[in-house]
Design a protein around this motif. Sequence first.
Motif, short mmCIF file in Angstrom:
data_model
loop_
_atom_site.label_atom_id
_atom_site.label_comp_id
_atom_site.label_asym_id
_atom_site.label_seq_id
_atom_site.Cartn_x
_atom_site.Cartn_y
_atom_site.Cartn_z
N ALA A 84 0.85 -1.18 0.00
CA ALA A 84 0.00 0.00 0.00
C ALA A 84 0.89 1.24 0.00
CB ALA A 84 -0.91 0.00 1.23
N MET A 85 0.69 2.11 -0.99
CA MET A 85 1.54 3.29 -1.17
C MET A 85 0.67 4.55 -1.31
SD MET A 85 4.66 1.99 -1.35
CE MET A 85 5.63 3.29 -2.12
N GLU A 86 1.20 5.66 -0.81
CA GLU A 86 0.50 6.95 -0.90
C GLU A 86 0.34 7.37 -2.36
OE1 GLU A 86 2.25 8.99 3.18
OE2 GLU A 86 3.42 9.06 1.33
N ASP A 87 -0.82 7.97 -2.66
CA ASP A 87 -1.11 8.44 -4.01
C ASP A 87 -1.81 9.80 -3.94
OD1 ASP A 87 -1.52 8.61 -6.74
OD2 ASP A 87 -3.30 7.32 -6.72
N PRO A 88 -1.12 10.89 -4.38
CA PRO A 88 0.23 10.92 -4.90
C PRO A 88 1.28 10.65 -3.82
CG PRO A 88 -0.59 13.15 -4.62
CD PRO A 88 -1.74 12.23 -4.33
N GLY A 89 2.43 10.17 -4.27
CA GLY A 89 3.48 9.81 -3.33
C GLY A 89 4.86 10.09 -3.89
N TYR A 90 5.86 9.80 -3.07
CA TYR A 90 7.26 10.08 -3.41
C TYR A 90 7.68 9.18 -4.57
CZ TYR A 90 12.32 10.64 -2.69
OH TYR A 90 13.66 10.89 -2.85
N HIS A 91 8.08 9.77 -5.69
CA HIS A 91 8.29 9.00 -6.91
C HIS A 91 9.43 8.00 -6.80
CE1 HIS A 91 11.72 11.56 -8.35
NE2 HIS A 91 11.10 12.46 -7.62
N HIS A 92 10.48 8.30 -6.05
CA HIS A 92 11.58 7.34 -5.91
C HIS A 92 11.13 6.10 -5.15
CE1 HIS A 92 14.61 9.71 -7.82
NE2 HIS A 92 14.52 10.71 -6.96
N LEU A 93 10.25 6.27 -4.18
CA LEU A 93 9.71 5.11 -3.47
C LEU A 93 8.82 4.28 -4.39
CD1 LEU A 93 8.75 6.13 0.19
CD2 LEU A 93 10.12 4.17 -0.54
N LEU A 94 8.00 4.95 -5.18
CA LEU A 94 7.16 4.23 -6.12
C LEU A 94 8.00 3.42 -7.10
CD1 LEU A 94 4.54 7.03 -6.92
CD2 LEU A 94 4.28 5.12 -5.32
N ASP A 95 9.09 4.00 -7.58
CA ASP A 95 9.96 3.29 -8.51
C ASP A 95 10.67 2.13 -7.83
OD1 ASP A 95 9.27 5.05 -10.51
OD2 ASP A 95 11.03 6.32 -10.26
N LEU A 96 11.08 2.33 -6.58
CA LEU A 96 11.77 1.28 -5.85
C LEU A 96 10.87 0.06 -5.67
CD1 LEU A 96 14.08 0.17 -4.10
CD2 LEU A 96 13.09 1.42 -2.16
N VAL A 97 9.64 0.29 -5.27
CA VAL A 97 8.71 -0.82 -5.05
C VAL A 97 8.48 -1.57 -6.36
CG1 VAL A 97 6.34 -1.41 -4.42
CG2 VAL A 97 7.63 0.22 -3.04
N ALA A 98 8.32 -0.85 -7.44
CA ALA A 98 8.13 -1.50 -8.73
C ALA A 98 9.37 -2.30 -9.14
CB ALA A 98 7.80 -0.45 -9.79
N ALA A 99 10.56 -1.74 -8.85
CA ALA A 99 11.80 -2.42 -9.20
C ALA A 99 11.96 -3.73 -8.44
CB ALA A 99 12.99 -1.51 -8.94
#
Length: 439
Positions: free
Chosen positions: A173-188
Amino acid sequence: MATQYGIRGTTAKGIAASVERGVAEGALGPGVALPPVRRLADELGVSAGTVATAYKELRRRGIVVTRGRGGTVVAPAPAVASRRPPKVPDGLRDLAGGHPDPRLLPALAPPTQLSPGARSHRASPRLERLEDAVRDWLRPDGVPVEHVTFAHGALDLIGRLLAVELRPGDAVAMEDPGYHHLLDLVAALGLLIVPVAVDDEGIRPEALRGALRAGARAVVCSPRAQNPYGGRFTAARRDALVEVLRSEPDVLVVENDHASAIAGAPLRTLTSAGLDRWVHVRTVSKFLGTDLRWAAAACDPVTLARHDGRLLLTSGWVSHLLQATVLGLLTDTTTRALVARAEEAYAQRRGALLRELGDRGIVAHGVSGMNIWVPVRDESAVVNGLRSYGWWIAAGARFRLSSEPGVRISVAELEPADAARLASDFASVLGESEATYGG
């Protein structure tokens, strides 16, 4: 055989947790054999399949290994490029980067006495004095401080924890909108992101409940200075979120207090509520220096063991030179005074722009931190329009999952005297392309 430690549990999850606890506490050392599946099943009064499932989970986590006829024993011991922001064009005022004002950062000076020779710090990875300073830093805010650890920044720590806790395909579960580097990290990491809507009080309880029902095994959130929306937990919101989280005690709650000392809002922490799995993370790059890639974390004992066990196998420890530098700054009275001035300055700059935008009928959000979020209908039209006036702001697309469009304005270096001009230019851009503005 594991004769010194009694494995307990009536479910696969409970049995696995019992073994993991024994390993974390040192009762089950490396190479210690676990009971055969059928024998442990008979002792616990469960099916052999339940024990086999528990052992499979432990193998997945790297806690045990299977050696054929040797049985199951305690173990001996995706990279993608993140979305980088576009380069700031020459001649524009940069309000997109989210960086602190360099004039409000202390001078960095490493300690004069360095450790002689080349030696390992694996046996004592954390400076005791810095551990004490971290506890003194966190305790007044209500964060439990029995177990603390360090990492090379918040992303380093969160990435390590999620890699240990979850497997590819699990949901976060991630904040939306949220910190883009965290979003990318989770996807990675190969994890699925479940968007959780935010408002001025942080993540919304009903949205979090929906994410947990959708199977999220971890929650990453900001208690204040939420990036990019600027929300912060109120006491009522914190209590409502805790009530939701109590229904899922196995979910790991990651509280990212990245701005802490300069957030401009008190901490209403989820970690003081007695949750089973939690970690509170703090960094210093926003108020001590962007080159200080260091984070402190307080957490429950299971999370501590998992994080430090993986850290031991990678970098081993956080540089003692870095730790000593952070310790000197955290305990320096002059630096503390400078940080207090920075918090006040950022609050003034944020408040000035919010007032100027509001006076022109422009809705904006940012009750804490160094950023303001302005809802718009067409991000590109607003970004390019302000560019023509000499401003460079961030389009919201990098921060959004399913939330409505917006733009982020970083106010760290925007003096109150400049707020009126920016707000006026913003209003002009909206007037020039009225059809693109969502108001």
